[in-house]
Design an enzyme around this catalytic site. Structure first.
Site, mmCIF file in Angstrom:
data_model
loop_
_atom_site.group_PDB
_atom_site.id
_atom_site.type_symbol
_atom_site.label_atom_id
_atom_site.label_comp_id
_atom_site.label_asym_id
_atom_site.label_seq_id
_atom_site.Cartn_x
_atom_site.Cartn_y
_atom_site.Cartn_z
ATOM 1 C CG ASN A 12 -6.468 8.600 -6.419
ATOM 2 O OD1 ASN A 12 -7.320 8.691 -5.547
ATOM 3 N ND2 ASN A 12 -5.198 8.840 -6.190
ATOM 4 C CG ASP A 14 -6.877 8.882 -2.691
ATOM 5 O OD1 ASP A 14 -7.013 7.664 -2.514
ATOM 6 O OD2 ASP A 14 -5.777 9.426 -2.919
ATOM 7 C CG HIS A 15 -10.202 13.489 -3.913
ATOM 8 N ND1 HIS A 15 -9.748 14.034 -2.725
ATOM 9 C CD2 HIS A 15 -9.133 13.449 -4.738
ATOM 10 C CE1 HIS A 15 -8.464 14.340 -2.845
ATOM 11 N NE2 HIS A 15 -8.070 13.991 -4.058
ATOM 12 N NE ARG A 23 -22.954 16.674 6.206
ATOM 13 C CZ ARG A 23 -24.201 16.810 5.734
ATOM 14 N NH1 ARG A 23 -25.031 15.791 5.723
ATOM 15 N NH2 ARG A 23 -24.619 17.959 5.284
ATOM 16 C CG HIS A 48 -2.137 8.748 -0.849
ATOM 17 N ND1 HIS A 48 -1.720 10.015 -1.204
ATOM 18 C CD2 HIS A 48 -1.302 8.350 0.142
ATOM 19 C CE1 HIS A 48 -0.680 10.362 -0.458
ATOM 20 N NE2 HIS A 48 -0.414 9.371 0.371
ATOM 21 N NE ARG A 50 -2.192 13.170 2.755
ATOM 22 C CZ ARG A 50 -1.428 13.898 1.921
ATOM 23 N NH1 ARG A 50 -1.657 13.882 0.622
ATOM 24 N NH2 ARG A 50 -0.464 14.653 2.384
ATOM 25 N NE ARG A 54 -4.775 15.163 4.259
ATOM 26 C CZ ARG A 54 -3.899 16.066 3.794
ATOM 27 N NH1 ARG A 54 -4.087 16.601 2.599
ATOM 28 N NH2 ARG A 54 -2.869 16.421 4.497
ATOM 29 C CD GLU A 75 -0.897 7.692 -4.783
ATOM 30 O OE1 GLU A 75 -0.899 8.650 -4.008
ATOM 31 O OE2 GLU A 75 -1.479 7.704 -5.877
ATOM 32 C CB THR A 105 -3.133 17.320 -3.445
ATOM 33 O OG1 THR A 105 -2.994 16.116 -4.214
ATOM 34 C CG2 THR A 105 -2.554 18.487 -4.238
ATOM 35 C CB THR A 106 0.999 14.057 -3.662
ATOM 36 O OG1 THR A 106 0.073 13.208 -3.001
ATOM 37 C CG2 THR A 106 2.399 13.535 -3.452
ATOM 38 C CD GLU A 156 1.584 7.865 -10.806
ATOM 39 O OE1 GLU A 156 1.437 6.662 -10.544
ATOM 40 O OE2 GLU A 156 0.710 8.725 -10.609
ATOM 41 C CG HIS A 199 -0.778 15.519 -8.960
ATOM 42 N ND1 HIS A 199 -0.957 14.995 -7.691
ATOM 43 C CD2 HIS A 199 -1.132 16.821 -8.888
ATOM 44 C CE1 HIS A 199 -1.366 15.953 -6.882
ATOM 45 N NE2 HIS A 199 -1.492 17.074 -7.586
HETATM 46 N N1 PXP Z 1 -0.668 9.730 -8.856
HETATM 47 C C1 PXP Z 1 -0.194 9.977 -7.622
HETATM 48 C C2 PXP Z 1 1.123 9.366 -7.240
HETATM 49 C C3 PXP Z 1 -0.921 10.756 -6.716
HETATM 50 O O1 PXP Z 1 -0.436 11.014 -5.494
HETATM 51 C C4 PXP Z 1 -2.180 11.255 -7.109
HETATM 52 C C5 PXP Z 1 -3.010 12.026 -6.161
HETATM 53 O O2 PXP Z 1 -2.364 13.102 -5.705
HETATM 54 C C6 PXP Z 1 -2.631 10.974 -8.398
HETATM 55 C C7 PXP Z 1 -1.847 10.216 -9.258
HETATM 56 C C8 PXP Z 1 -3.949 11.468 -8.895
HETATM 57 O O3 PXP Z 1 -3.941 12.838 -8.962
HETATM 58 P P1 PXP Z 1 -5.305 13.608 -9.209
HETATM 59 O O4 PXP Z 1 -6.209 13.246 -8.066
HETATM 60 O O5 PXP Z 1 -4.905 15.021 -9.239
HETATM 61 O O6 PXP Z 1 -5.849 13.106 -10.516
#
Ligand code: PXP
Length: 249
Positions: A12, A14-15, A23, A48, A50, A54, A75, A105-106, A156, A199
Site C-alpha cells: 500500500n 498511500d503514505h 508539502r 486508497h 479517500r 488526503r 480501495e 486511518t481505516t 479482507e 492493517h
Molecule cells: N488493507 C486495507 C483495507 C486498508 O484500508 C489498509 C490501510 O488502512 C491496509 C490494508 C494497510 O494498512 P497499513 O497501512 O496499516 O499497513
C-alpha cells in the site's frame, strides 16, 4: 489448498502520497514507490482514494493504471463517486472500506450484515465490469457470512486489533484476536471466499498471520513506508517477503 501455496504481498503506497501532500508539489512520487515495490517483488499495489483526497489523488490512480504490470487493488468507500471512478478504470480488484472523515486511518471494518442489500447493489456493476470485489471487514462470523451472501469474491480481514494488542504488550488479547482471525479465515474459505488480511502489520506481527493457511494475500502499507526511511523500500519489502515465506514454509 495446501499451506505451501504462495502468499501474495500487496504493498500500500498511500503514505508516500501523505508525505508528498504534506508539502504540496510532486515529491515524493507515489508512482515511483509503486514502481520500486513492483521491482522489489510486490505481487500487487494497493492505493486508497479517500473521499477527502488526503493522500492518493485521482491523478495517482490514472498513473498507476498506466504504469503497473502487477494488479492494482483500488480501495475506496461505497459511494457513487468512487463507483464511477472504479468503473472507469476497471482495476483488477476493488476493496470496499468504511470511511469516516475524522478518522486517521481505516479504524474498523464494513458493516456488511447491516447493509447487505445496499452493498449487493453497489458491488454488482463492479463485478460485471470484471473487478474482483473485496470487502474489508472485522473478523466476525456475521460479516463473513454476509459477504459471501452478497457475492463478494474476496474478504479482507482487519488485523488492527491483533497488531494493537501486540504493540501494547497485551499478549492474551492479541492471541485471542489471532484465533478470531484464524477461525474467520477458515470460515471464509469454506464459503468460497478468497481471504486477505491487512492493517497494521509489521515485521513483528506478520508471521503468525502469514502462517494461516487460508490467507492468500496480505496488504501492508504504513509500516513498510515508515521502514523505508531507515532501510529503503526494496529492502523493507524483501524482509517482509522473507518473513512471510518463512512463516509459510
Ligand atoms: N488493507 C486495507 C483495507 C486498508 O484500508 C489498509 C490501510 O488502512 C491496509 C490494508 C494497510 O494498512 P497499513 O497501512 O496499516 O499497513
Amino acid at each position: 489448498m495446501t499451506s505451501v501455496e504462495k502468499l501474495r504481498l500487496g504493498v500500500n503506497i498511500d503514505h508516500v502520497a501523505t508525505l508528498r501532500n504534506a508539502r504540496g508539489g510532486a515529491l515524493p512520487d507515489p508512482l515511483r514507490a509503486a514502481q520500486l515495490a513492483q521491482n522489489a517483488g510486490a505481487d500487487g499495489i494497493t492505493a486508497h482514494l479517500r473521499e477527502d483526497r488526503r493522500h492518493i489523488l485521482d491523478a495517482d490512480i490514472d498513473g498507476l493504471m498506466a504504469l503497473l504490470q502487477v494488479p492494482l487493488n483500488f480501495e475506496c468507500a461505497a459511494t457513487d463517486e468512487m463507483q464511477a471512478i472504479a468503473l472507469r478504470h476497471k482495476p483488477h480488484a476493488v476493496c470496499i472500506v468504511p470511511e469516516k472523515r475524522e478518522e486517521r486511518t481505516t479504524e474498523g471494518g464494513l458493516n456488511v450484515a447491516a447493509d447487505e442489500n445496499k452493498l449487493a447493489d453497489f458491488i454488482a456493476p463492479l463485478r460485471e465490469a470484471g473487478s474482483r470485489v473485496s470487502l474489508f471487514i472485522g473478523a466476525e462470523e456475521g460479516q463473513v457470512r454476509s459477504s459471501a451472501r452478497i457475492g463478494a469474491a474476496v474478504i479482507e480481514l482487519h488485523a488492527g486489533a491483533y497488531c494493537d494488542f501486540h504493540a501494547e504488550g497485551r499478549f492474551v488479547e492479541r492471541d485471542n484476536e489471532l484465533k478470531r482471525l484464524a477461525d474467520m479465515c477458515t470460515l471464509g474459505h469454506s464459503l468460497g471466499l478468497e481471504v486477505h488480511v491487512g492493517h497494521g502489520l509489521t515485521f513483528d506481527t506478520v508471521k503468525p498471520v502469514a502462517a494461516l493457511p487460508e490467507v492468500r494475500e496480505l496488504n501492508i502499507g504504513h509500516f513498510l513506508i515508515g521502514e523505508a526511511v531507515f532501510m529503503g523500500l526494496p529492502a523493507a519489502i524483501a524482509e517482509m517477503r522473507r518473513l512471510m515465506d518463512e512463516a509459510r514454509a
